[in-house]
Scaffold this motif. Structure first.
Motif, short mmCIF file in Angstrom:
data_model
loop_
_atom_site.label_atom_id
_atom_site.label_comp_id
_atom_site.label_asym_id
_atom_site.label_seq_id
_atom_site.Cartn_x
_atom_site.Cartn_y
_atom_site.Cartn_z
N ARG A 117 0.83 -1.19 0.00
CA ARG A 117 0.00 0.00 0.00
C ARG A 117 0.87 1.25 0.00
O ARG A 117 1.98 1.26 0.56
N LEU A 118 0.35 2.30 -0.57
CA LEU A 118 0.97 3.61 -0.44
C LEU A 118 1.04 3.96 1.05
O LEU A 118 0.05 3.83 1.78
N VAL B 160 -6.15 5.85 6.66
CA VAL B 160 -5.33 5.64 7.86
C VAL B 160 -4.26 4.57 7.62
O VAL B 160 -3.10 4.77 8.00
N PRO B 161 -4.59 3.42 6.99
CA PRO B 161 -3.53 2.45 6.70
C PRO B 161 -2.46 2.98 5.74
O PRO B 161 -1.39 2.39 5.63
N GLN B 162 -2.74 4.09 5.06
CA GLN B 162 -1.78 4.71 4.15
C GLN B 162 -1.13 5.94 4.78
O GLN B 162 -0.55 6.77 4.08
N GLY C 160 0.09 14.90 1.06
CA GLY C 160 0.40 14.51 2.43
C GLY C 160 -0.17 15.41 3.49
O GLY C 160 0.23 15.34 4.65
N SER C 161 -1.12 16.26 3.14
CA SER C 161 -1.61 17.28 4.08
C SER C 161 -2.62 16.75 5.09
O SER C 161 -2.89 17.41 6.10
N LEU C 162 -3.21 15.56 4.84
CA LEU C 162 -4.18 15.00 5.79
C LEU C 162 -3.43 14.24 6.87
O LEU C 162 -2.80 13.21 6.59
N LEU C 163 -3.53 14.70 8.10
CA LEU C 163 -2.72 14.16 9.19
C LEU C 163 -3.52 13.32 10.17
O LEU C 163 -3.01 12.35 10.74
N GLN C 164 -4.76 13.70 10.40
CA GLN C 164 -5.59 13.01 11.39
C GLN C 164 -6.98 12.78 10.80
O GLN C 164 -7.42 13.53 9.93
N PHE C 165 -7.67 11.75 11.32
CA PHE C 165 -9.00 11.39 10.81
C PHE C 165 -9.95 11.11 11.97
O PHE C 165 -10.42 9.99 12.14
N ASP D 205 -3.00 2.21 -4.18
CA ASP D 205 -3.59 3.35 -3.47
C ASP D 205 -5.08 3.05 -3.37
O ASP D 205 -5.77 2.94 -4.38
N ALA D 206 -5.59 2.90 -2.14
CA ALA D 206 -6.99 2.50 -1.95
C ALA D 206 -7.98 3.54 -2.44
O ALA D 206 -9.09 3.20 -2.82
N TRP D 207 -7.57 4.81 -2.42
CA TRP D 207 -8.55 5.83 -2.81
C TRP D 207 -7.87 7.03 -3.46
O TRP D 207 -7.78 8.11 -2.89
#
Length: 486
Positions: A11-12, A82-84, A103-108, A253-255
């Motif tokens: 995975r990425l 999250v797994p990526q 790479g700007s998404l850090l938290q979910f 890449d899942a999405w």
């Protein structure tokens, strides 16, 4: 030697980022140094193709603008990314496709841990809340205020500490931020809704007033709600995109996300504190977003509708096909420059000639196939804003509206198409419009459709222009002759 195909079960992620081909752009910053200064509600495809990409472009110079992405109604994005490690691929579609890892998404934070949502909004490092929750997410009435009869709003006012609506979450989290003494921030709507900042402010203050008038006064004093306008065509992710991205990356890449090359973000310059440096990535900070909204509505959307109805009558299927028709392309450009643009006032940062060129370039993008049928549907809801108002304004200024009249006549001709072979008409007023179109009476369509403004109905010259264009399309020269002689 391991082949690229052998690695597709990987995975990425941060661990695989360095192994990507050199042609794939990747974050130019150390992600471990980033701070989530933005909380975004609604991290769907558009946000990840648009606002998250703007943030990604500035993080190398200012690491304080990372994103905590909140989805209130789904865990799909978190489960995929999250797994990526929050990484995903953005494919920019033009004459050539460019791949860039964002790479700007850090938290979910999700509803599985609601306390994390409140904590992130209340955190002193959070300076900006953004949202793409669709118009429905603001729970507004037709008059623009908060809909207190909305079931989610009813619930959230009864149980304010366990909200379910976007507005309820904002007020609940702002109450905690106030209690923590962390001051105000900026809440920026990125939804395709006119005057979205003012509407969002009213909804938040209406809710806060009903919950706690002191909280409402605090929000009014220290929170800012600028409006913004966003634009970029973002086709849905499909298996073909996933396979294409995997084939280049050599891993899964899942999405991944895709969008057109063109992107626009115009933001009202009204911030509670420090302004995010999105202008370094091409965003525009202006005093008034309304002029840009009008330009988009009249130039972009109006031209789209004209292309759709004329293009379908000429046998085209997509915007790109229609723009490859030289006479139709010339007609639409002349309509934009000579009849629509003069109705728009001057505005800081808005060059109408440059904007027209950008729109026409977008229409010709070979990588985006935008169906004319999709644009043509719901004409009764679109044309009062896209064409009718422009015609009235053009006439009020003493200008020419003959091409706009041809576009309206093309809609009437489109309504009169035999169905089948034409698809069933999709429009909330379909029955009424089809009955009127079947008479072939243009004046009946103008007077009895219920959507043509009084100023147009009462203008004998405009009525005559539409009537004449409608009849000419049924004559020997047909639609082609109408646009070539306009």
């Amino acid at each position: 030697m391991e082949t690229r195909r052998d690695t597709l079960n990987e995975r990425l992620s941060e661990a695989t980022l360095a192994d990507l081909p050199l042609a794939v752009e990747r974050p130019a910053y150390a992600r471990a140094d980033l701070v989530p200064g933005i909380v975004h509600f609604g991290p769907g495809a558009f946000h990840r193709a648009h606002q998250a990409a703007y943030a990604d472009a500035v993080l190398a110079d200012d690491p304080r603008w990372g994103i905590a992405a909140v989805a209130l109604n789904s865990t799909g994005v978190a489960d995929a990314l999250v797994p990526q490690d929050g990484l995903y691929t953005l494919a920019t579609l033009g004459a050539e496709t460019r791949l860039r890892v964002i790479g700007s998404l850090l938290q979910f934070p999700t509803m599985r841990n609601p306390a994390a949502i409140v904590a992130q909004i209340a955190a002193p490092t959070t300076r900006l809340i953004t949202a793409t929750v669709t118009e429905k997410g603001y729970a507004l009435t037709g008059e623009g205020g908060l809909d207190f009869a909305n079931p989610a709003i009813v619930h959230d006012l009864a149980e304010p500490d366990v909200p379910t609506s976007y507005i309820g979450w904002l007020v609940h989290s702002l109450a905690e931020r106030r209690r923590a003494g962390n001051g105000g921030l900026t809440i920026l709507s990125c939804d395709n809704l006119a005057a979205n900042g003012r509407r969002q402010r009213r909804a938040v203050l209406d809710f806060a007033e009903a919950r706690d008038p002191d909280l409402a006064r605090w929000i009014a004093d220290v929170v800012r709600f600028p409006s913004s306008m966003v634009d970029s065509i973002t086709p849905a992710t499909d298996d073909a995109l996933r396979a294409r991205v995997a084939g280049v990356l050599g891993i899964t890449d899942a999405w991944p996300i895709q969008r057109e090359t063109f992107t626009q973000w115009v933001i009202e310059d009204d911030f509670a504190g420090e302004r995010p440096p999105f202008d370094a990535a091409g965003a525009q900070f202006v005093r008034d977003v309304a002029a840009f909204e009008d330009a988009k509505l009249r130039l972009l959307n109006g031209a789209h509708s004209a292309l759709a109805y004329l293009g379908l009558l000429l046998g085209h299927d997509s915007v790109g096909d229609a723009m490859n028709d030289p006479s139709l392309a010339r007609f639409v450009e002349a309509m934009m420059r000579d009849e629509v643009a003069p109705t728009l006032g001057a505005a800081e940062g808005l060059d109408l000639s440059t904007y027209v060129v950008a729109i026409l370039t977008r229409f010709r993008n070979p990588a985006i196939r935008h169906s004319l049928w999709q644009i043509a549907w719901d004409g009764s809801q679109k044309l009062p804003f896209r064409l009718f108002g422009t015609m009235v304004e053009a006439r009020a200024q003493g200008g020419d509206a003959r091409r706009l009249a041809i576009a309206v006549a093309a809609w009437f001709r489109f309504l009169a198409l035999p169905r089948p072979p034409a698809p069933e008409l999709i429009d909330p007023l379909a029955d009424r419009l089809l009955d009127l179109a079947a008479t072939g009476n243009v004046d009946a369509l103008i007077d009895d459709s219920g959507i043509v403004p009084e100023a147009l109905r009462g203008d004998a010259a405009l009525r005559a222009a539409i009537r004449g264009a409608f009849r000419a399309m049924d004559g020997p020269a047909g639609v082609r002759g109408s646009i070539e002689t306009a």
